[in-house]
Motif scaffolding. Structure first.
Motif, PDB file in Angstrom:
ATOM      1  N   GLY A  51       9.653   9.409  -6.888  1.00 48.59           N
ATOM      2  CA  GLY A  51       8.254   9.781  -6.752  1.00 48.59           C
ATOM      3  C   GLY A  51       7.937  10.479  -5.444  1.00 48.59           C
ATOM      4  N   PRO A  52       6.651  10.690  -5.184  1.00 48.01           N
ATOM      5  CA  PRO A  52       6.235  11.546  -4.073  1.00 48.01           C
ATOM      6  C   PRO A  52       6.119  10.929  -2.680  1.00 48.01           C
ATOM      7  CG  PRO A  52       4.327  10.905  -5.374  1.00 48.01           C
ATOM      8  CD  PRO A  52       5.533  10.321  -6.073  1.00 48.01           C
ATOM      9  N   PRO A  53       6.179   9.603  -2.485  1.00 44.71           N
ATOM     10  CA  PRO A  53       5.995   9.098  -1.118  1.00 44.71           C
ATOM     11  C   PRO A  53       6.991   9.721  -0.144  1.00 44.71           C
ATOM     12  CG  PRO A  53       5.872   7.280  -2.656  1.00 44.71           C
ATOM     13  CD  PRO A  53       6.356   8.481  -3.444  1.00 44.71           C
ATOM     14  N   ILE A  68       0.871  -1.185   0.000  1.00 46.45           N
ATOM     15  CA  ILE A  68       0.000   0.000   0.000  1.00 46.45           C
ATOM     16  C   ILE A  68       0.902   1.227   0.000  1.00 46.45           C
ATOM     17  CG2 ILE A  68      -1.775   1.287   1.229  1.00 46.45           C
ATOM     18  CD1 ILE A  68      -2.671  -1.348   2.475  1.00 46.45           C
ATOM     19  N   CYS A  69       0.837   1.973  -1.084  1.00 45.55           N
ATOM     20  CA  CYS A  69       1.727   3.127  -1.253  1.00 45.55           C
ATOM     21  C   CYS A  69       1.500   4.163  -0.153  1.00 45.55           C
ATOM     22  CB  CYS A  69       1.501   3.751  -2.630  1.00 45.55           C
ATOM     23  SG  CYS A  69       2.659   5.076  -3.007  1.00 45.55           S
ATOM     24  N   GLN A  70       2.599   4.701   0.354  1.00 45.48           N
ATOM     25  CA  GLN A  70       2.534   5.686   1.434  1.00 45.48           C
ATOM     26  C   GLN A  70       2.217   7.086   0.920  1.00 45.48           C
ATOM     27  OE1 GLN A  70       3.016   4.802   4.999  1.00 45.48           O
ATOM     28  NE2 GLN A  70       2.259   3.081   3.804  1.00 45.48           N
ATOM     29  N   HIS A  71       2.040   7.231  -0.388  1.00 45.48           N
ATOM     30  CA  HIS A  71       1.654   8.538  -0.904  1.00 45.48           C
ATOM     31  C   HIS A  71       0.147   8.716  -0.748  1.00 45.48           C
ATOM     32  CE1 HIS A  71       0.910  11.323  -4.546  1.00 45.48           C
ATOM     33  NE2 HIS A  71       1.214  12.054  -3.481  1.00 45.48           N
ATOM     34  N   LEU A  72      -0.629   8.050  -1.596  1.00 41.52           N
ATOM     35  CA  LEU A  72      -2.086   8.190  -1.510  1.00 41.52           C
ATOM     36  C   LEU A  72      -2.805   6.849  -1.406  1.00 41.52           C
ATOM     37  CD1 LEU A  72      -2.696  11.121  -4.032  1.00 41.52           C
ATOM     38  CD2 LEU A  72      -2.644  11.214  -1.531  1.00 41.52           C
ATOM     39  N   GLY A  73      -2.083   5.811  -1.088  1.00 43.95           N
ATOM     40  CA  GLY A  73      -2.745   4.548  -0.784  1.00 43.95           C
ATOM     41  C   GLY A  73      -3.010   3.614  -1.949  1.00 43.95           C
ATOM     42  N   CYS A  74      -2.457   3.879  -3.126  1.00 42.49           N
ATOM     43  CA  CYS A  74      -2.622   2.923  -4.225  1.00 42.49           C
ATOM     44  C   CYS A  74      -1.890   1.623  -3.880  1.00 42.49           C
ATOM     45  CB  CYS A  74      -2.020   3.482  -5.516  1.00 42.49           C
ATOM     46  SG  CYS A  74      -2.959   4.837  -6.241  1.00 42.49           S
ATOM     47  N   PHE A  75      -2.356   0.523  -4.442  1.00 42.82           N
ATOM     48  CA  PHE A  75      -1.629  -0.736  -4.323  1.00 42.82           C
ATOM     49  C   PHE A  75      -0.567  -0.754  -5.427  1.00 42.82           C
ATOM     50  CE2 PHE A  75      -5.619  -3.081  -2.600  1.00 42.82           C
ATOM     51  CZ  PHE A  75      -5.545  -2.328  -1.444  1.00 42.82           C
ATOM     52  N   TYR A 104       7.105  -0.492  -7.329  1.00 45.77           N
ATOM     53  CA  TYR A 104       6.849   0.680  -8.180  1.00 45.77           C
ATOM     54  C   TYR A 104       5.354   0.962  -8.195  1.00 45.77           C
ATOM     55  CZ  TYR A 104       6.906   3.979 -12.002  1.00 45.77           C
ATOM     56  OH  TYR A 104       6.763   5.117 -12.740  1.00 45.77           O
ATOM     57  N   CYS A 105       4.999   2.184  -7.836  1.00 42.98           N
ATOM     58  CA  CYS A 105       3.588   2.566  -7.790  1.00 42.98           C
ATOM     59  C   CYS A 105       3.217   3.298  -9.072  1.00 42.98           C
ATOM     60  CB  CYS A 105       3.316   3.461  -6.585  1.00 42.98           C
ATOM     61  SG  CYS A 105       1.573   3.917  -6.448  1.00 42.98           S
ATOM     62  N   CYS A 106       2.284   2.712  -9.808  1.00 45.49           N
ATOM     63  CA  CYS A 106       1.891   3.282 -11.097  1.00 45.49           C
ATOM     64  C   CYS A 106       1.031   4.535 -10.963  1.00 45.49           C
ATOM     65  CB  CYS A 106       1.132   2.223 -11.915  1.00 45.49           C
ATOM     66  SG  CYS A 106       2.224   0.948 -12.580  1.00 45.49           S
ATOM     67  N   CYS A 107       0.516   4.827  -9.792  1.00 45.75           N
ATOM     68  CA  CYS A 107      -0.337   6.007  -9.658  1.00 45.75           C
ATOM     69  C   CYS A 107       0.429   7.296  -9.921  1.00 45.75           C
ATOM     70  CB  CYS A 107      -0.992   6.044  -8.279  1.00 45.75           C
ATOM     71  SG  CYS A 107      -2.300   4.818  -8.104  1.00 45.75           S
ATOM     72  N   HIS A 108       1.589   7.455  -9.245  1.00 43.99           N
ATOM     73  CA  HIS A 108       2.362   8.684  -9.423  1.00 43.99           C
ATOM     74  C   HIS A 108       3.860   8.415  -9.472  1.00 43.99           C
ATOM     75  CE1 HIS A 108      -1.343   9.559  -7.044  1.00 43.99           C
ATOM     76  NE2 HIS A 108      -1.533  10.394  -8.055  1.00 43.99           N
ATOM     77  N   GLY A 109       4.251   7.191  -9.717  1.00 45.65           N
ATOM     78  CA  GLY A 109       5.673   6.886  -9.877  1.00 45.65           C
ATOM     79  C   GLY A 109       6.459   6.716  -8.592  1.00 45.65           C
ATOM     80  N   GLY A 110       5.813   6.402  -7.505  1.00 47.83           N
ATOM     81  CA  GLY A 110       6.545   6.144  -6.262  1.00 47.83           C
ATOM     82  C   GLY A 110       7.403   4.894  -6.389  1.00 47.83           C
ATOM     83  N   GLU A 111       8.640   4.964  -5.870  1.00 50.25           N
ATOM     84  CA  GLU A 111       9.554   3.816  -5.959  1.00 50.25           C
ATOM     85  C   GLU A 111      10.140   3.522  -4.586  1.00 50.25           C
ATOM     86  OE1 GLU A 111      12.108   3.664  -9.736  1.00 50.25           O
ATOM     87  OE2 GLU A 111      11.620   5.800  -9.541  1.00 50.25           O
TER      88      GLU A 111
END
Ligand code: FES
Length: 173
Positions: free
Chosen positions: A156-158, A106-113, A137-144
């Protein structure tokens, strides 16, 4: 449900995942992985004031394939994580080579899986990049998240790493 209620629910959900990550522990053994601890019904029930989490078998270590993640839900039935054998010593790693790790997806940016990306591969949602390490790798906003370094944010933004699931490597079973 109002927008505010949904936002509050998401915040509480992320807090729970953070709590799960901090409560979890890593240990080593030979053929089976288990979670160490979980939150019991109440802190006072243990008499120590400390909360513990249930131990759950995830998989047999012998069945793990290099860089092929095993997905599992914990501590709730809809909270996703993945366990993966990285092939090289990793922070939080367990097993004979200290290379097996497990993290929340669960991405720490906005919660995408998000999904797992082996080194030198492109995420399915972004063919313009190639990963330099084993990462989430989070496809929502590029979190790595670098899975070799405790899920440290490397793109990315996390603002923080995803929670680690503490593992126990049990060589008695
Ligand atoms: Fe994952 Fe934004 S939700 S990078």
């Amino acid at each position: 449900m109002s927008k505010e209620e949904r936002a509050k629910g998401r915040r509480n959900f992320l807090k729970l995942m953070l709590a799960a990550g901090f409560a979890a522990t890593v240990a080593a053994g030979a053929s089976v992985f288990r979670f160490l601890a979980y939150i019991p019904p109440s802190a006072s029930a243990s008499g120590t004031g400390q909360l513990t989490w249930p131990r759950v078998k995830i998989t047999n270590a012998a069945s793990l394939q290099l860089l092929k993640p095993v997905r599992f839900n914990y501590p709730l039935i809809n909270t996703p994580n993945l366990l993966v054998k990285l092939g090289a010593h990793a922070e939080n790693g367990v097993g004979p080579d200290l290379d097996i790790v497990a993290y929340s997806t669960i991405c720490q940016h906005l919660g995408c899986f998000f999904g797992f990306q082996p080194p030198d591969t492109s995420p399915p949602c972004n063919s313009s990049i190639k990963t330099s390490t084993a990462e989430g790798y989070c496809c929502c906003h590029g979190g790595e998240y670098d899975f070799t370094r405790g899920a440290k944010v490397i793109g990315g933004p996390p603002a923080r790493p995803v929670p680690a699931v503490k593992l126990e490597y049990d060589q008695t079973t």
